[in-house]
Design an enzyme around this catalytic site. Structure first.
Site, PDB file in Angstrom:
ATOM      1  N   GLU A 287       0.433  28.475   9.887  1.00  0.00           N
ATOM      2  CA  GLU A 287      -0.244  27.535  10.785  1.00  0.00           C
ATOM      3  C   GLU A 287       0.090  27.852  12.234  1.00  0.00           C
ATOM      4  O   GLU A 287      -0.771  27.801  13.113  1.00  0.00           O
ATOM      5  CB  GLU A 287       0.172  26.097  10.473  1.00  0.00           C
TER       6      GLU A 287
ATOM      7  N   TYR B 209     -12.505  10.695  32.842  1.00  0.00           N
ATOM      8  CA  TYR B 209     -12.397  11.156  31.451  1.00  0.00           C
ATOM      9  C   TYR B 209     -12.481  12.667  31.319  1.00  0.00           C
ATOM     10  O   TYR B 209     -11.943  13.238  30.373  1.00  0.00           O
ATOM     11  CB  TYR B 209     -13.393  10.460  30.527  1.00  0.00           C
TER      12      TYR B 209
ATOM     13  N   GLU C  87       2.153  13.801  14.067  1.00  0.00           N
ATOM     14  CA  GLU C  87       2.716  12.568  14.626  1.00  0.00           C
ATOM     15  C   GLU C  87       3.332  12.833  15.998  1.00  0.00           C
ATOM     16  O   GLU C  87       3.154  12.040  16.933  1.00  0.00           O
ATOM     17  CB  GLU C  87       3.781  11.987  13.678  1.00  0.00           C
TER      18      GLU C  87
ATOM     19  N   LYS D 218      -6.670  16.632  11.581  1.00  0.00           N
ATOM     20  CA  LYS D 218      -6.325  18.004  11.193  1.00  0.00           C
ATOM     21  C   LYS D 218      -7.193  18.373   9.992  1.00  0.00           C
ATOM     22  O   LYS D 218      -6.751  18.366   8.847  1.00  0.00           O
ATOM     23  CB  LYS D 218      -4.832  18.086  10.856  1.00  0.00           C
TER      24      LYS D 218
END
Length: 118
Positions: free
Chosen positions: A21, A53, A73, A98
Site C-alpha cells: 500500500e 473551498y 483514522e 478507502k
C-alpha cells in the site's frame, strides 16, 4: 450554524499498514462538512469572509498525498485538524473513503468518519 460541504475529493496517497500500500499507493476519497456562520460572507459577498473551498481542497489534498500513515483514522484526524485551523469553523466532519482497501472480499467502500469542534 451554516454548512460548507465538499464531497468526493479524490487524491492518490500511500497510506496503509501493508508495504504494498505504501509502495503502490491508492486513491482515497474525502468528504468534508464544515459548520460555521456564513452570514458575514452572504452580506459582504466577499470570499475573504468565508472558507475558500478551493484553498481548503488543495490543503486537504496535500495532506492525503503527503507523508504516509498506517491508519485512515490518523489521516482523518489530520484532515479534521486542517479544517479547524480556520478559526471561523466551529465544527468539522471528515469522512475518508478507502475504496481499494486490501479486503479479499467484494465490497463497495470502507470509510472512517471523524469530527472535531472548537
Amino acid at each position: 450554524m451554516d454548512l460548507i460541504t465538499l464531497t468526493g475529493l479524490r487524491v492518490r496517497g500511500n497510506h496503509g499498514v501493508f508495504d504494498f500500500e505504501r509502495r503502490d499507493g491508492q486513491d482515497f476519497v474525502v468528504d468534508v462538512v464544515l459548520e460555521l456562520d456564513l452570514g458575514p460572507a452572504a452580506v459582504s459577498d466577499d470570499v475573504r469572509d468565508t472558507v475558500h473551498y478551493g484553498e481548503l481542497a488543495s490543503r486537504l489534498a496535500e495532506i492525503v498525498a503527503g507523508p504516509p500513515v498506517n491508519l485512515i483514522e490518523t489521516l482523518a484526524r489530520r484532515l479534521v485538524d486542517a479544517c479547524l485551523a480556520d478559526e471561523r469553523v466551529a465544527r468539522a466532519t471528515v469522512t475518508v473513503h478507502k475504496p481499494q482497501a486490501p479486503i479479499p472480499l467484494t465490497f463497495a467502500d470502507v470509510s472512517v468518519t471523524m469530527s472535531g469542534a472548537r
